[in-house]
Structure formats: C-alpha cells, structure tokens
Design a protein around this motif. Structure first.
Motif, PDB file in Angstrom:
ATOM      1  N   ALA A 203       0.832  -1.212   0.000  1.00  0.00           N
ATOM      2  CA  ALA A 203       0.000   0.000   0.000  1.00  0.00           C
ATOM      3  C   ALA A 203       0.862   1.254   0.000  1.00  0.00           C
ATOM      4  O   ALA A 203       0.521   2.259  -0.611  1.00  0.00           O
ATOM      5  CB  ALA A 203      -0.908  -0.015   1.223  1.00  0.00           C
ATOM      6  N   GLN A 204       2.006   1.184   0.668  1.00  0.00           N
ATOM      7  CA  GLN A 204       2.834   2.385   0.758  1.00  0.00           C
ATOM      8  C   GLN A 204       3.290   2.841  -0.628  1.00  0.00           C
ATOM      9  O   GLN A 204       3.330   4.024  -0.927  1.00  0.00           O
ATOM     10  CB  GLN A 204       4.046   2.122   1.678  1.00  0.00           C
ATOM     11  CG  GLN A 204       4.851   3.359   1.997  1.00  0.00           C
ATOM     12  CD  GLN A 204       4.031   4.401   2.769  1.00  0.00           C
ATOM     13  OE1 GLN A 204       3.204   4.066   3.603  1.00  0.00           O
ATOM     14  NE2 GLN A 204       4.256   5.666   2.480  1.00  0.00           N
ATOM     15  N   ILE A 207       0.421   4.542  -2.364  1.00  0.00           N
ATOM     16  CA  ILE A 207       0.218   5.902  -1.861  1.00  0.00           C
ATOM     17  C   ILE A 207       1.258   6.839  -2.486  1.00  0.00           C
ATOM     18  O   ILE A 207       0.944   7.907  -2.998  1.00  0.00           O
ATOM     19  CB  ILE A 207       0.302   5.910  -0.314  1.00  0.00           C
ATOM     20  CG1 ILE A 207      -0.867   5.116   0.278  1.00  0.00           C
ATOM     21  CG2 ILE A 207       0.341   7.331   0.236  1.00  0.00           C
ATOM     22  CD1 ILE A 207      -0.705   4.750   1.745  1.00  0.00           C
ATOM     23  N   TYR A 228      -2.498   8.610   9.345  1.00  0.00           N
ATOM     24  CA  TYR A 228      -1.366   7.710   9.116  1.00  0.00           C
ATOM     25  C   TYR A 228      -0.107   8.523   8.790  1.00  0.00           C
ATOM     26  O   TYR A 228      -0.072   9.252   7.783  1.00  0.00           O
ATOM     27  CB  TYR A 228      -1.743   6.776   7.969  1.00  0.00           C
ATOM     28  CG  TYR A 228      -0.763   5.667   7.708  1.00  0.00           C
ATOM     29  CD1 TYR A 228      -0.374   4.795   8.717  1.00  0.00           C
ATOM     30  CD2 TYR A 228      -0.238   5.486   6.436  1.00  0.00           C
ATOM     31  CE1 TYR A 228       0.524   3.768   8.470  1.00  0.00           C
ATOM     32  CE2 TYR A 228       0.663   4.453   6.176  1.00  0.00           C
ATOM     33  CZ  TYR A 228       1.028   3.607   7.202  1.00  0.00           C
ATOM     34  OH  TYR A 228       1.915   2.608   6.958  1.00  0.00           O
ATOM     35  N   TYR A 268      -6.900  12.024   1.275  1.00  0.00           N
ATOM     36  CA  TYR A 268      -6.429  10.670   1.606  1.00  0.00           C
ATOM     37  C   TYR A 268      -7.235  10.197   2.806  1.00  0.00           C
ATOM     38  O   TYR A 268      -7.265  10.878   3.839  1.00  0.00           O
ATOM     39  CB  TYR A 268      -4.927  10.687   1.941  1.00  0.00           C
ATOM     40  CG  TYR A 268      -4.490   9.425   2.667  1.00  0.00           C
ATOM     41  CD1 TYR A 268      -4.217   8.261   1.948  1.00  0.00           C
ATOM     42  CD2 TYR A 268      -4.388   9.385   4.058  1.00  0.00           C
ATOM     43  CE1 TYR A 268      -3.845   7.092   2.609  1.00  0.00           C
ATOM     44  CE2 TYR A 268      -4.009   8.228   4.713  1.00  0.00           C
ATOM     45  CZ  TYR A 268      -3.745   7.079   3.988  1.00  0.00           C
ATOM     46  OH  TYR A 268      -3.393   5.921   4.631  1.00  0.00           O
ATOM     47  N   THR A 270      -8.919   6.625   5.209  1.00  0.00           N
ATOM     48  CA  THR A 270      -8.979   5.190   5.544  1.00  0.00           C
ATOM     49  C   THR A 270     -10.414   4.924   6.026  1.00  0.00           C
ATOM     50  O   THR A 270     -10.650   4.778   7.222  1.00  0.00           O
ATOM     51  CB  THR A 270      -7.961   4.851   6.646  1.00  0.00           C
ATOM     52  OG1 THR A 270      -8.091   5.816   7.729  1.00  0.00           O
ATOM     53  CG2 THR A 270      -6.531   4.910   6.136  1.00  0.00           C
ATOM     54  N   TYR A 305      -6.566  -0.681   3.970  1.00  0.00           N
ATOM     55  CA  TYR A 305      -5.393  -1.494   4.300  1.00  0.00           C
ATOM     56  C   TYR A 305      -5.703  -2.750   5.102  1.00  0.00           C
ATOM     57  O   TYR A 305      -4.938  -3.689   5.068  1.00  0.00           O
ATOM     58  CB  TYR A 305      -4.375  -0.629   5.057  1.00  0.00           C
ATOM     59  CG  TYR A 305      -4.916  -0.139   6.385  1.00  0.00           C
ATOM     60  CD1 TYR A 305      -5.858   0.879   6.411  1.00  0.00           C
ATOM     61  CD2 TYR A 305      -4.535  -0.715   7.587  1.00  0.00           C
ATOM     62  CE1 TYR A 305      -6.394   1.308   7.616  1.00  0.00           C
ATOM     63  CE2 TYR A 305      -5.055  -0.290   8.786  1.00  0.00           C
ATOM     64  CZ  TYR A 305      -5.989   0.712   8.792  1.00  0.00           C
ATOM     65  OH  TYR A 305      -6.527   1.124   9.972  1.00  0.00           O
ATOM     66  N   ARG A 343       5.396  -8.022   0.478  1.00  0.00           N
ATOM     67  CA  ARG A 343       5.503  -6.748  -0.249  1.00  0.00           C
ATOM     68  C   ARG A 343       4.686  -6.792  -1.552  1.00  0.00           C
ATOM     69  O   ARG A 343       5.210  -6.633  -2.642  1.00  0.00           O
ATOM     70  CB  ARG A 343       6.971  -6.360  -0.544  1.00  0.00           C
ATOM     71  CG  ARG A 343       7.848  -6.189   0.639  1.00  0.00           C
ATOM     72  CD  ARG A 343       7.233  -5.457   1.794  1.00  0.00           C
ATOM     73  NE  ARG A 343       6.801  -4.104   1.516  1.00  0.00           N
ATOM     74  CZ  ARG A 343       5.656  -3.580   1.990  1.00  0.00           C
ATOM     75  NH1 ARG A 343       4.846  -4.293   2.748  1.00  0.00           N
ATOM     76  NH2 ARG A 343       5.333  -2.353   1.698  1.00  0.00           N
TER      77      ARG A 343
HETATM   78  C1  LIG Z   1      -3.101   2.853   7.232  1.00  0.00           C
HETATM   79  C2  LIG Z   1      -2.030   2.069   6.545  1.00  0.00           C
HETATM   80  N1  LIG Z   1      -1.822   2.269   5.241  1.00  0.00           N
HETATM   81  C3  LIG Z   1      -0.840   1.635   4.583  1.00  0.00           C
HETATM   82  C4  LIG Z   1      -0.016   0.742   5.219  1.00  0.00           C
HETATM   83  C5  LIG Z   1       1.136   0.123   4.431  1.00  0.00           C
HETATM   84  O1  LIG Z   1       0.892  -1.171   4.086  1.00  0.00           O
HETATM   85  P1  LIG Z   1       1.901  -1.984   3.150  1.00  0.00           P
HETATM   86  O2  LIG Z   1       2.597  -2.952   4.038  1.00  0.00           O
HETATM   87  O3  LIG Z   1       1.021  -2.686   2.168  1.00  0.00           O
HETATM   88  O4  LIG Z   1       2.827  -1.038   2.484  1.00  0.00           O
HETATM   89  C6  LIG Z   1      -0.200   0.471   6.578  1.00  0.00           C
HETATM   90  C7  LIG Z   1       0.695  -0.463   7.268  1.00  0.00           C
HETATM   91  O5  LIG Z   1       0.568  -0.750   8.418  1.00  0.00           O
HETATM   92  C8  LIG Z   1      -1.236   1.158   7.260  1.00  0.00           C
HETATM   93  O6  LIG Z   1      -1.419   0.972   8.562  1.00  0.00           O
END
Ligand SMILES: Cc1ncc(COP(=O)(O)O)c(C=O)c1O
Length: 509
Positions: A203-204, A207, A228, A268, A270, A305, A343
């Motif tokens: 997810a990172q 983003i 976040y 952005y 959640t 996420y 990943r």
């Molecule tokens: C709110 C949120 N977004 C994104 C992520 C990132 O996830 P990823 O491991 O898929 O990069 C996390 C990881 O804990 C998260 O808590």
C-alpha cells in the motif's frame, strides 16, 4: 553461517605480461591486497589454481606459485580437498573496509533535494517493529497456510517458466491482476475489471505513486487528523500542503474539510477502519465526500489497508464501489490479509488513470517480480487465500477478544478500549492525563511494542492512547504482555507525568 558466495571469482584480477614484475608475483600481490583491504573476507574461498589460470590465460604454474607464497605467509589456508580459503587469522581493517565510500567532512556534502531532506529526517528515526507483542501488522500463518504456500511455490520453482526470466508489464502479471480484481469485486464491492488493477509492492508504494502521479508541489490535500504518519510524510516530501481534517466516530468530517480547503486537489482517507482511531466512515459522509470530489474535480485516495477480517456488524463496502465519477484511487495490500514480508499491494485506478500509473510504475522500479506474482496468483486461484482468511478470521477474533478482556480487566478504570469490528489492531484512549509517548518508550524498553496515538495528530486537541496489534501472537503472549503493559501504564500514572514538553520519540511510526 559461512558465506559460500565465492566472491573471489568476481575479483577484477589482471596481469600485465609487459611488466618487469614476474607474473606469479603480480597474482600474489593482487590477492594479498584484496585480503588486506577486506575485499576478500576471512573464510572467503579462492578460485582453484586451474580456474584462475584459465580465467587469466596463464600457465597454472604461476598461479600455484602465487598461492604457495600466500600460504607460506599465512594469508590463506588450504583445507584438504575443499580448496584454498582466506585465513581466519587475518586482521581486516574494520574502520574502512574496501568498498566503503569516502565520507565528506560535515557541511561539505552536496545538497539534497527538499524531498531528500525530509526523507533523511524520517529515515533517521525509523525503527522497524520487532516481532514482539503488540507490534501492529505482525500476521499469523498456520500450518495449513505454510503447507499451501510451499506447495504452490515449489510447483512454480520446479517449472520455472521462461516468462520468469524477463521483465514483466509495469502493471503486473495478468493472472494476478485477474485474481485481485475478482477478489476485490467479491470481498470489497470494488467496481473494476482487470485492466484497472496495478500491482505494486504494498500500500505504501501505491500511496507514494498516487502522490507523484496526481499532485504538484503546493497542492492542498485533505488528510485525516489523527492519521497515518507515512502518508503525511510522503505528501510533505512531495511538497503538498497537508490540510488536517478532524476525524470523529463517523470518520473524516467532510464539512470541516470543505470549510478548510474546498479547492483541495485530493483527500487521503482510511474509511473502512480509520487509522488510528478505528472509526468506520458513515454512509452520509461517504456520499458527501464523493459529491465534493466530483464537484471540485478532486481525487480520493482510499486506503483500504486492513478490512478483510470482519468480526461483527455488517460488512462495509469500499468507497470506490459507490463512486460514479471515477474519482477514487483504491489502495489495497496483501500485507494484512497474508503477511507484510510479501511486499505485494495493488491500486485500482479509474480507467482514465491506467496509463499514468503504468508510466509511473515503470519509471519508479519498472515492474513487479514475476516469479513472486505467479506464486501469489496461483495461491489465490486455488482458493488458498480464501481459506486462509476464513481460518485467520477465527484466530484473530479470538486474539482480539482475549486482549480486549485482559485490557478491560486491567485498565478500564483509566482507558476506553475500542473494540474493533474489523482489522488486526485496536486502540485504547486514556481518560486520565498521561503521556502515551512515555508509555510507548517504557514499553519498548520492556520488550513490548505499542504505537502512541498522539504523534498521529497534527492539531490540538490531541488525545493520548495506544495502538495495539493483536494478530501475530498467541493467547499466552497477549495476556502476559497486557499484564506488563497495564503495570507500566499504572506506574506512569502514579508518577503523574504530563505530556507537555516531552522530547519527541520515534515510537510513533
Ligand atoms: C493505514 C495504513 N496504510 C498503509 C499501510 C502500508 O501497508 P503496506 O505494508 O502494504 O505497504 C499500513 C501499514 O501498516 C497502514 O497501517
């Protein structure tokens, strides 16, 4: 374990036939200097004299003579039939081993970009959570998942197709994208076809790529407050203007966002499980947010996420599934649903953004790893992901209940414990004035990892609390760690420490 990498085979050795120095001595000197500089570490294996002679197109006699001299002087040892190795007795200079880049004097370094300067500050304080309770995002796998994973992996490594040897499409493997699209349509009511799915490494990365693709420096973006931290950091590194929008029990306060920055380029959020409060965004707010985005031609980055594990209440569909105007970039990940070491994450983008994301992916790191993707695609296609989710949902619900009941017994006089209906972490908020950062620091020293809530706020009033992951630990670990944490909280309260003026801690990330 001793490395068997045989790096010596790659040493750029050369001899100069025109030199006055005998050939054997040139070889001896080159190898000796590789040993003394640390380019070849103690225990490293040298090529056989025959291999080296072939490589340098020399007679073997010269190489043997060089090896004999190295042997006689103790730089190398000979182990029976297994070869010649750099001696374990050699003192390698620790301070400046070969390959250490020169360090310019402080203040003499060339300038970083403004993004680089932010990365540097963020990177300095980064601590990767140890696998101790209550590290968020530590996932469980049972024997069946391990077995299924091994089976699929070994099928793929046995066959090792030609397709694994080449670059993939930047958007990722077609079979994996098909599985992800089918999974998201069923599990998260995401409206998509395979072509809208872009495979990324978590997810990172989605983003970060969304920020690069959709925003220019100076653009305003709504962020949840509290929210976040890595998203906030990535936005600021990109030069975006973060507009903190308060969050309450119904999620992001859309009216407050519109009042603060009606013309923002993006938001952005959640919405399924707000980070860190755990709130689910109400339907009225979802509709208001979508209407605002459509009206003001803004993008919504929906970070979904960790909503796969739902324990109670009605499943909440994704925001993307309600979007009729192509404004939502859906961010998904296998980090929670399987494990973060994979990943693997994905974006579902409106059709109009597919080319932009393909281009961004290519220019960032070209394409995802092929072998990895085909393993995950098969794992999903054979139904192993669904059965893993089914079993882990039970396991995580039990873990949640155990932790909640321990915390309620030990801390309900000082904290409100939010019982999450989904996800793999919970939050507790202190009712008494106490520093969550100080508690997190003390807990870390005692081998317990918790995230303090207060650093996730941009604006006052700031609430103090802790985020606790419960998914990667057995019942005994959860109970023991809850007991230790409660004792630390009570001790901190007894000391009557206040939050004001506390030094910043790294524990927030
Ligand atoms: C709110 C949120 N977004 C994104 C992520 C990132 O996830 P990823 O491991 O898929 O990069 C996390 C990881 O804990 C998260 O808590």
């Amino acid at each position: 374990m001793r490395s068997r990498a045989n790096w010596s085979e790659l040493l750029p050795l050369a001899v100069d036939p025109a030199s006055d120095r005998p050939i054997f001595q040139q070889i001896y000197l080159a190898l000796r200097s590789a040993v003394l500089s640390g380019a070849l570490k103690p225990g490293a294996k040298l090529p056989s004299s025959r291999q080296l002679a072939d490589r340098l197109s020399l007679s073997r006699t010269s190489v043997v003579a060089a090896y004999e001299q190295l042997l006689a002087e103790g730089y190398v040892t000979s182990r029976g039939g297994s070869g010649t190795f750099v001696s374990d007795e050699i003192q390698v200079p620790e301070a400046e081993p070969a390959g250490t880049p020169p360090r310019p004097a402080p203040g003499r370094r060339a300038r970083l970009s403004s993004a680089g300067a932010r990365y540097e500050i963020f990177g300095r304080d980064l601590s990767v959570g140890a696998a101790e309770p209550f590290t968020a995002g530590c996932c469980s796998v049972d024997a069946k998942t391990i077995n299924d994973w091994r089976r699929v992996t070994s099928q793929h490594t046995r066959v090792f197709e030609r397709s694994n040897l080449r670059y993939d499409q930047p958007e990722g493997d077609a079979a994996l994208r098909r599985e992800i699209a089918a999974y998201l349509r069923a599990a998260r009511a995401v409206q998509c076809d395979d072509a809208q799915v872009i495979v990324l490494s978590g997810a990172q990365q989605v983003i970060d790529l969304s920020i690069r693709t959709l925003l220019d420096p100076g653009d305003s973006v709504w962020i949840e407050d509290p929210g976040y931290i890595p998203t906030r950091e990535a936005l600021m590194a990109a030069g975006a203007r973060c507009v903190p929008v308060p969050v309450d029990a119904q999620g992001l306060d859309v009216a407050a966002g519109m009042a603060a920055a009606p013309g923002a380029r993006a938001a952005y959020i959640t919405p399924s499980h707000q980070f860190p409060t755990g709130a689910a965004m109400s339907m009225a707010r979802r509709q208001a947010l979508l209407a605002w985005a459509a009206r003001s031609r803004a993008w919504i980055i929906e970070d979904d996420y960790d909503s796969e594990f739902r324990y109670a209440g009605r499943p909440l569909a994704s925001l993307q599934g309600l979007d009729r105007n192509g404004t939502v970039i859906y961010v998904g990940t296998l980090s929670k649903v399987l494990f973060p070491g994979l990943r693997l994450g994905f974006a579902v983008v409106p059709p109009s953004l597919v080319d932009a994301f393909r281009g961004a992916r290519f220019l960032t790191d070209r394409s995802p790893p092929t072998l990895h993707q085909s393993i995950v695609a098969d794992f999903m296609q054979q139904g192993f992901l669904t059965s893993h989710i089914r079993r882990m949902r039970q396991r995580y619900r039990e873990a949640r209940d155990i932790l909640v009941s321990a915390l309620e017994r030990l801390l309900s006089d000082v904290a409100d414990i939010e019982v999450p209906e989904c996800g793999i972490q919970l939050v507790l908020h202190f009712r008494k004035p106490v520093s969550d950062v100080a508690i997190a620091d003390a807990a870390r020293a005692a081998g317990i990892i918790v995230k303090p809530v207060s650093p996730h706020y941009v604006r006052a009033p700031v609430r103090h609390g802790l985020v606790l992951g419960f998914s990667g630990f057995d019942n005994r670990q959860l109970r023991t760690a809850a007991g230790k944490l409660a004792a630390l909280v009570q001790a901190e309260l007894a000391h009557g420490k206040r939050t004001a003026g506390r030094p910043k801690s790294t524990a927030g990330r």
